[in-house]
Design an enzyme around this catalytic site. Structure first.
Site, PDB file in Angstrom:
ATOM      1  N   LYS A   1      25.136  38.821  42.734  1.00 21.00           N
ATOM      2  CA  LYS A   1      24.396  40.390  43.141  1.00 21.00           C
ATOM      3  C   LYS A   1      23.126  40.397  42.577  1.00 21.00           C
ATOM      4  CE  LYS A   1      28.454  41.662  43.938  1.00 21.00           C
ATOM      5  NZ  LYS A   1      29.563  42.433  43.579  1.00 21.00           N
TER       6      LYS A   1
HETATM    7  C1  LIG Z   1      30.975  42.686  43.563  1.00 19.75           C
HETATM    8  C2  LIG Z   1      31.566  43.999  43.344  1.00 19.75           C
HETATM    9  C3  LIG Z   1      32.334  44.611  42.639  1.00 19.75           C
HETATM   10  C4  LIG Z   1      33.105  43.752  41.516  1.00 19.75           C
HETATM   11  O1  LIG Z   1      32.491  43.015  40.816  1.00 19.75           O
HETATM   12  P1  LIG Z   1      32.929  41.644  40.164  1.00 19.75           P
HETATM   13  O2  LIG Z   1      31.867  41.457  39.115  1.00 19.75           O
HETATM   14  O3  LIG Z   1      32.932  40.743  41.268  1.00 19.75           O
HETATM   15  O4  LIG Z   1      34.222  41.772  39.652  1.00 19.75           O
HETATM   16  C5  LIG Z   1      32.771  45.723  42.806  1.00 19.75           C
HETATM   17  N1  LIG Z   1      32.195  46.762  43.690  1.00 19.75           N
HETATM   18  C6  LIG Z   1      31.544  46.455  44.335  1.00 19.75           C
HETATM   19  C7  LIG Z   1      30.872  46.987  45.366  1.00 19.75           C
HETATM   20  C8  LIG Z   1      31.016  44.733  44.489  1.00 19.75           C
HETATM   21  O5  LIG Z   1      30.433  44.570  45.671  1.00 19.75           O
END
Ligand SMILES: *Cc1c(COP(=O)(O)O)cnc(C)c1O
Length: 453
Positions: A198
């Site tokens: 991210k």
């Molecule tokens: C990555 C993501 C999540 C979940 O996060 P994790 O850390 O992978 O559990 C939730 N919502 C969106 C839109 C995401 O891209």
């Protein structure tokens, strides 16, 4: 630059050494030092550094309470519980998002109701929300998809009118602004994934923000039993000591230590990325067949209340307008761009509303699909099977472009040239275009091929 397309035997448009152009996150000596200190002190499971990370992050975005999680999925689940989402409630969610925006509702006995997305922003379409509201609707999950802030004015208005909670899923848009205000500060609660791919990447981690003491304490009660000494509310106190629901969602302190350094460095990195990506988009603005997805120019880089930005441009997407290229398929187009040495990955997240998890699957053994398992016995699954035309076709209409981490004009120009070359010679690709309508997109988090190296 050779005229012949690389796919047809010509030279590549991208020839420069790319070095760390796509490497993410950027790990510095300071990160290493911070993580090593925690390791050497044996504090991997403690709370001190995590609480400091929460405090710094809350201060940075201007929210009262922050609660750190082991991942973004857990932060969303905790936020939903915090907001009081429970048995028999409905939660309106966009169909184009990562599954964790919707699936945690099941754990709480709630039913996700999917809404379509706006084809220009790929965020929830405010015009597709109101007619889905029922007396059972409790909340709207807003996802600032692929860094693009959702239309918060319209959404807040609907939520206010129907007395609904708003949960912002900010996992793609750390640091993005909507009309000058940081995303994650609009909703009753906001949740961010902080996983390695991210924008604000610290490892497997997530964080919840709210200004509402009750939301914060309910979330503490649900997944953070070791911090129940922070619970002050009379109605919650008797349950302190054990996690209601049976979850343990504490953040790993190696991630918290990494995160503290990242919080300091992120604004500068974000500014570089924003500059690099806007430069790339500027070079390609007006090209036939493609449209950058970004805030309209009247909202970019304006002082005061109108400035709208994409943060660090997680999952940078362009729209594909096949009609302007005589119907050339996106798969053939992207193959040609990749042959030039650039990045062009068709698709985005696949629509959730058509996946069997949300149509037929009986996850917990209720004897009927989980989607309706918590509703009145007479409820038919057909009532919850949506037709969402934009969500169902979007994977043929968008593609991922290079996610530049540095402003290096020469390299960025080469990538833009790769796209321009394919667009100017597209007719040569029509003959062998047999791959029309191929499947694109996926259910996982997105990494372009180069981001992982
Ligand atoms: C990555 C993501 C999540 C979940 O996060 P994790 O850390 O992978 O559990 C939730 N919502 C969106 C839109 C995401 O891209």
């Amino acid at each position: 630059m050779s005229d012949t397309l690389a796919l047809l035997g010509g030279e590549k448009a991208v020839t420069s050494e790319q070095a760390d152009m796509f490497k993410w996150p950027i790990v510095t000596k300071r990160h290493e030092q911070a993580v090593l200190e925690v390791l050497r002190a044996g504090q991997m499971s403690g709370l001190e550094i995590t609480k400091e990370f929460e405090k710094e992050y809350a201060r940075a975005i201007g929210r009262k309470y922050a609660l750190a999680y082991n991942n973004g999925t857990a932060a969303i689940l905790g936020a939903m519980y915090g907001l009081g989402i429970g048995l028999g409630h409905e939660v309106i969610v966009p169909s184009i998002t990562y599954w964790a925006s919707a699936a945690p509702a099941y754990t709480l006995g709630a039913t996700p109701v999917f809404a379509d997305v706006d084809p220009d922003t790929i965020c929830i379409d405010p015009k597709d929300i109101e007619h889905r509201i029922t007396p059972r609707t409790k909340a709207i999950v807003v996802v600032h998809y692929a860094g693009m802030p959702a239309d918060m004015d319209a959404i807040m208005k609907i939520a206010g009118k129907h007395n609904l909670k708003i949960l912002e899923d900010c996992s793609h848009a750390h640091g993005a602004l909507y009309k000058g205000k940081e995303i994650g500060t609009f909703g009753d609660a906001a949740a961010f994934s902080l996983m390695t791919g991210k924008s604000l990447a610290v490892g497997e981690a997530g964080i919840l923000f709210t200004d509402d003491r009750e939301v914060y304490e309910r979330a503490l009660l649900f997944g953070h039993y070791i911090r129940h000494d922070e619970i002050t509310l009379k109605e919650l106190k008797p349950f302190a000591g054990l996690p209601c629901g049976g979850f343990k969602h504490r953040m790993h302190q190696l991630s918290s230590a990494f995160g503290l350094v990242q919080l300091e460095l992120y604004p500068q990195q974000m500014a570089q990325i924003d500059r690099a990506m806007n430069y790339f988009c500027d070079l390609l603005d007006g090209s036939a067949g493609i449209r950058p997805i970004r805030p309209p120019s009247c909202f970019r880089k304006k002082a005061g209340g109108t400035n709208t930005t994409k943060g660090a441009w997680y999952l940078p997407l362009f729209k594909y307008v096949t009609e302007e290229l005589e119907g050339l398929s996106l798969s053939r187009f992207s193959e040609a761009v990749r042959a030039e040495g650039s990045i062009c990955d068709p698709g985005c997240n696949k629509p959730l509303h058509v996946h069997p998890l949300f149509t037929t699957m009986d996850v917990y053994g209720h004897g009927r699909p989980t989607r309706i398992a918590y509703l009145d016995e007479s409820t038919k699954i057909e009532h919850y099977v949506e037709r969402l035309p934009v969500a169902e076709s979007i994977n043929r209409r968008v593609f991922q472009v290079p996610w530049f981490k540095h402003y290096r004009p020469k390299i960025i120009q080469e990538h833009a040239d790769a796209y321009k070359k394919v667009i100017s010679d597209y007719r040569e690709l029509l003959a062998d275009d047999t791959d029309r309508g191929a499947e694109a997109g996926g259910y996982t988090t997105f990494f372009s091929s180069r981001d992982t190296t």
